[in-house]
Design a protein around this motif. Structure first.
Motif, PDB file in Angstrom:
ATOM      1  N   PRO A  58       0.839  -1.206   0.000  1.00 33.76           N
ATOM      2  CA  PRO A  58       0.000   0.000   0.000  1.00 33.76           C
ATOM      3  C   PRO A  58       0.870   1.251   0.000  1.00 33.76           C
ATOM      4  O   PRO A  58       2.008   1.224   0.490  1.00 33.76           O
ATOM      5  CB  PRO A  58      -0.785  -0.131   1.299  1.00 33.76           C
ATOM      6  CG  PRO A  58       0.098  -0.943   2.193  1.00 33.76           C
ATOM      7  CD  PRO A  58       0.788  -1.915   1.281  1.00 33.76           C
ATOM      8  N   THR A  68      -7.006  13.119   5.497  1.00 32.33           N
ATOM      9  CA  THR A  68      -6.925  11.926   6.336  1.00 32.33           C
ATOM     10  C   THR A  68      -6.678  10.666   5.502  1.00 32.33           C
ATOM     11  O   THR A  68      -6.929  10.657   4.292  1.00 32.33           O
ATOM     12  CB  THR A  68      -8.223  11.743   7.125  1.00 32.33           C
ATOM     13  OG1 THR A  68      -9.291  11.440   6.193  1.00 32.33           O
ATOM     14  CG2 THR A  68      -8.571  13.003   7.907  1.00 32.33           C
ATOM     15  N   PRO A  69      -6.212   9.582   6.144  1.00 34.65           N
ATOM     16  CA  PRO A  69      -6.049   8.315   5.423  1.00 34.65           C
ATOM     17  C   PRO A  69      -7.354   7.844   4.784  1.00 34.65           C
ATOM     18  O   PRO A  69      -7.351   7.300   3.677  1.00 34.65           O
ATOM     19  CB  PRO A  69      -5.582   7.349   6.516  1.00 34.65           C
ATOM     20  CG  PRO A  69      -4.935   8.218   7.538  1.00 34.65           C
ATOM     21  CD  PRO A  69      -5.715   9.493   7.536  1.00 34.65           C
ATOM     22  N   GLU A  70      -8.469   8.055   5.469  1.00 38.34           N
ATOM     23  CA  GLU A  70      -9.771   7.638   4.928  1.00 38.34           C
ATOM     24  C   GLU A  70     -10.125   8.410   3.666  1.00 38.34           C
ATOM     25  O   GLU A  70     -10.652   7.837   2.701  1.00 38.34           O
ATOM     26  CB  GLU A  70     -10.857   7.836   5.997  1.00 38.34           C
ATOM     27  CG  GLU A  70     -10.745   6.918   7.205  1.00 38.34           C
ATOM     28  CD  GLU A  70      -9.658   7.333   8.189  1.00 38.34           C
ATOM     29  OE1 GLU A  70      -9.293   6.510   9.053  1.00 38.34           O
ATOM     30  OE2 GLU A  70      -9.155   8.493   8.083  1.00 38.34           O
ATOM     31  N   GLN A  71      -9.820   9.692   3.635  1.00 37.03           N
ATOM     32  CA  GLN A  71     -10.089  10.492   2.438  1.00 37.03           C
ATOM     33  C   GLN A  71      -9.218  10.043   1.267  1.00 37.03           C
ATOM     34  O   GLN A  71      -9.666   9.996   0.125  1.00 37.03           O
ATOM     35  CB  GLN A  71      -9.858  11.973   2.743  1.00 37.03           C
ATOM     36  CG  GLN A  71     -10.900  12.579   3.670  1.00 37.03           C
ATOM     37  CD  GLN A  71     -10.536  13.992   4.099  1.00 37.03           C
ATOM     38  OE1 GLN A  71      -9.355  14.307   4.326  1.00 37.03           O
ATOM     39  NE2 GLN A  71     -11.528  14.860   4.208  1.00 37.03           N
ATOM     40  N   ALA A  73      -8.051   7.017   0.858  1.00 41.30           N
ATOM     41  CA  ALA A  73      -8.535   5.705   0.436  1.00 41.30           C
ATOM     42  C   ALA A  73      -9.734   5.812  -0.507  1.00 41.30           C
ATOM     43  O   ALA A  73      -9.900   4.996  -1.414  1.00 41.30           O
ATOM     44  CB  ALA A  73      -8.900   4.865   1.659  1.00 41.30           C
ATOM     45  N   THR A  74     -10.567   6.827  -0.316  1.00 41.56           N
ATOM     46  CA  THR A  74     -11.725   6.978  -1.198  1.00 41.56           C
ATOM     47  C   THR A  74     -11.307   7.352  -2.616  1.00 41.56           C
ATOM     48  O   THR A  74     -12.051   7.119  -3.569  1.00 41.56           O
ATOM     49  CB  THR A  74     -12.691   8.056  -0.665  1.00 41.56           C
ATOM     50  OG1 THR A  74     -12.028   9.325  -0.654  1.00 41.56           O
ATOM     51  CG2 THR A  74     -13.177   7.720   0.731  1.00 41.56           C
ATOM     52  N   MET A  79      -6.361   1.756   1.591  1.00 39.98           N
ATOM     53  CA  MET A  79      -5.968   2.523   2.774  1.00 39.98           C
ATOM     54  C   MET A  79      -4.445   2.612   2.842  1.00 39.98           C
ATOM     55  O   MET A  79      -3.756   1.587   2.817  1.00 39.98           O
ATOM     56  CB  MET A  79      -6.499   1.855   4.036  1.00 39.98           C
ATOM     57  CG  MET A  79      -6.208   2.626   5.323  1.00 39.98           C
ATOM     58  SD  MET A  79      -7.071   4.203   5.436  1.00 39.98           S
ATOM     59  CE  MET A  79      -8.742   3.618   5.798  1.00 39.98           C
ATOM     60  N   GLN A  81      -0.670   3.005   4.331  1.00 40.65           N
ATOM     61  CA  GLN A  81      -0.008   2.545   5.554  1.00 40.65           C
ATOM     62  C   GLN A  81       0.656   3.739   6.227  1.00 40.65           C
ATOM     63  O   GLN A  81       1.464   4.438   5.614  1.00 40.65           O
ATOM     64  CB  GLN A  81       1.058   1.499   5.220  1.00 40.65           C
ATOM     65  CG  GLN A  81       1.908   1.077   6.410  1.00 40.65           C
ATOM     66  CD  GLN A  81       3.109   0.239   5.981  1.00 40.65           C
ATOM     67  OE1 GLN A  81       3.342   0.034   4.801  1.00 40.65           O
ATOM     68  NE2 GLN A  81       3.868  -0.213   6.959  1.00 40.65           N
TER      69      GLN A  81
END
Length: 206
Positions: A58, A68-71, A73-74, A79, A81
Motif C-alpha cells: 500500500p 486523512t487516510p480515509e479520504q 482511500a476513497t 488505505m 499505511q
C-alpha cells in the motif's frame, strides 16, 4: 508560470508560522521581504503520501495532515499505511519527521485533563509560572500565568494551534501545560504535532 521552492519560514525545529507576523517575529531582519498572504486557514502542515512502493504494497503516509487516510482511500481505492517507525536522523525522508519538531523554547508537557488543576496548583505553590493550552472546560479554573482555550474540534484546533503555542511561548512562563487531546483518528495529525513539540520544547534553537 513557475513555482517557488523554499524552506519553511521558521528556524529549524521551531513552531511553524501561520501568519506573516510570526515570520517577522522569528526571523527579524534576516529576510529582507515578507509576502503576507493572510493567515493560514489549515494551521498544520500538509499530508505527505509516498506512492513509490511496489504495487504489492500500500502507499505510505509519511506525514499526517488535514487530508486523512480515509479520504485518501476513497480516491486511490486502498488505505495507506501510516509510517510510524523512527526516521533516520541523519537523512529524514520528509520535513517535520524528526522526533523533536514544531517546538516552543519554553518546556512543554502534555497532561490529562484530570491532572491539570493539580499540577498548576503545585507549580504555583513553588512560585513557578505556567501557561495552559486546553480544549475543554476544566472542573476549576486555576489562575495560570497565561491561558488559551482552543475549540474541541480537531480542524479548528489545528488551525489555531501554532498561533496559540507562539503566544504562550512569549508569555514569560517557565512551563507550558497542554491538555491531552482525544486519542481518535480525527485528532491524529494534531497529536503528532503536539508529541513532537513536547519532545523538542525547551531546547536551544539553531
Amino acid at each position: 508560470m513557475c513555482g517557488i521552492a523554499a524552506p519553511s519560514a521558521n528556524r529549524f525545529g521551531r513552531i511553524s508560522p501561520t501568519a506573516a507576523a510570526h515570520v517577522r517575529a522569528e526571523l527579524g531582519n534576516a529576510v529582507p521581504l515578507i509576502l503576507d498572504g493572510g493567515r493560514c486557514p489549515v494551521g498544520i502542515e500538509s499530508t505527505i503520501l509516498d506512492l513509490t512502493p511496489a504495487e504489492s504494497l500500500p502507499p505510505r503516509l509519511l506525514r499526517l495532515g488535514r487530508v486523512t487516510p480515509e479520504q485518501i482511500a476513497t480516491v486511490i481505492g486502498i488505505m495507506p499505511q501510516i509510517v510510524t517507525r523512527p526516521p533516520d536522523a541523519a537523512m529524514p525522508r520528509v520535513p517535520g519527521s524528526l522526533a523533536a519538531h514544531y517546538a516552543p523554547t519554553t518546556p512543554l508537557h502534555l497532561l490529562p485533563s484530570a491532572r491539570i488543576v493539580e499540577v498548576i496548583d503545585l507549580l504555583q505553590s513553588t512560585g513557578r509560572r505556567c501557561a495552559v493550552l486546553c480544549h475543554s472546560r476544566l472542573p476549576a479554573t486555576p489562575a495560570a500565568h497565561a491561558w488559551r482555550c482552543l475549540p474541541a474540534n480537531p480542524r479548528a484546533y489545528a488551525s489555531a494551534l501554532y498561533a496559540a503555542l507562539r503566544e504562550l511561548d512569549q508569555a514569560d512562563a517557565e512551563l507550558i501545560i497542554v491538555e491531552e487531546i482525544p486519542a481518535t483518528p480525527a485528532w491524529a495529525a494534531v497529536a503528532d504535532r503536539l508529541q513532537r513539540a513536547a519532545a523538542g520544547a525547551g531546547a536551544s534553537g539553531v
